[in-house]
Design a protein around this motif. Sequence first.
Motif, PDB file in Angstrom:
ATOM      1  N   LEU A 124      40.482  42.304  40.731  1.00  0.00           N
ATOM      2  CA  LEU A 124      39.805  41.976  39.562  1.00  0.00           C
ATOM      3  C   LEU A 124      40.095  40.734  39.146  1.00  0.00           C
ATOM      4  N   ALA A 125      41.188  39.958  39.378  1.00  0.00           N
ATOM      5  CA  ALA A 125      41.375  38.440  39.064  1.00  0.00           C
ATOM      6  C   ALA A 125      40.338  37.656  39.884  1.00  0.00           C
ATOM      7  N   MET A 126      39.868  38.030  41.009  1.00  0.00           N
ATOM      8  CA  MET A 126      38.998  37.359  41.811  1.00  0.00           C
ATOM      9  C   MET A 126      37.786  37.306  41.406  1.00  0.00           C
ATOM     10  N   ALA A 127      37.122  38.304  40.785  1.00  0.00           N
ATOM     11  CA  ALA A 127      36.155  38.886  40.576  1.00  0.00           C
ATOM     12  C   ALA A 127      35.203  37.717  39.801  1.00  0.00           C
ATOM     13  N   VAL A 128      34.072  37.452  40.133  1.00  0.00           N
ATOM     14  CA  VAL A 128      33.154  36.195  39.286  1.00  0.00           C
ATOM     15  C   VAL A 128      32.722  37.180  38.156  1.00  0.00           C
ATOM     16  N   LYS A 129      32.523  38.440  38.055  1.00  0.00           N
ATOM     17  CA  LYS A 129      31.994  39.208  36.969  1.00  0.00           C
ATOM     18  C   LYS A 129      32.692  40.713  36.820  1.00  0.00           C
ATOM     19  N   VAL A 130      32.964  41.100  35.799  1.00  0.00           N
ATOM     20  CA  VAL A 130      33.601  42.486  35.443  1.00  0.00           C
ATOM     21  C   VAL A 130      32.646  43.122  34.679  1.00  0.00           C
ATOM     22  N   HIS A 131      32.314  44.339  34.966  1.00  0.00           N
ATOM     23  CA  HIS A 131      31.272  45.050  34.193  1.00  0.00           C
ATOM     24  C   HIS A 131      32.022  46.371  33.704  1.00  0.00           C
ATOM     25  N   ARG A 132      32.090  46.419  32.509  1.00  0.00           N
ATOM     26  CA  ARG A 132      32.879  47.480  31.814  1.00  0.00           C
ATOM     27  C   ARG A 132      32.116  48.466  31.225  1.00  0.00           C
TER      28      ARG A 132
END
Length: 159
Positions: free
Chosen positions: A87-95
């Motif tokens: 999750l910390a590596m993600a360039v984008k998080v869609h919640r």
Amino acid sequence: MSLHRLAFTGHRDAPPQVEQMLTSELRSEANRLGGRAVGLTCLADGADTMFARAVARCGWDLEVVVPAEQYRESLPPEHWPSYDAFLAMAVKVHRLPFVGSTPEAHLAAGQYMVDHCDALYAVWDGEPARGPGGTADIVAYAHERGCPVKVVWPEGVHR
């Protein structure tokens, strides 16, 4: 030119040999694309995490779809360190706007990924979903939407 977007769905109890197959498939895809891509996953334990590792090995961007506010807590505690790291590596998080980590939230997450990708990779044994929002449901949704699906599953292996 936009990046090629590859979504993922798969069994949480995928056999270990799937990871090598998945990495090989994504490396072939990387060669075919001739460049970078984006991998979309929910980061569940099992095949989702195998996909995230394969995406990282290919040097692609990772985007995470979080199905519900309580999603992390619904995963096995031993998976939390991997979940948190990816999750910390993600360039984008869609919640997504769900609170509980329910089959409805998981189905919505799978549909969201299909609606925002160029192709779906599925670690799927070909069997019906064991509950709403399972791998088979996401594969069926991709087919309905005309989204290309690449199934990765070891021949002769049963869950």
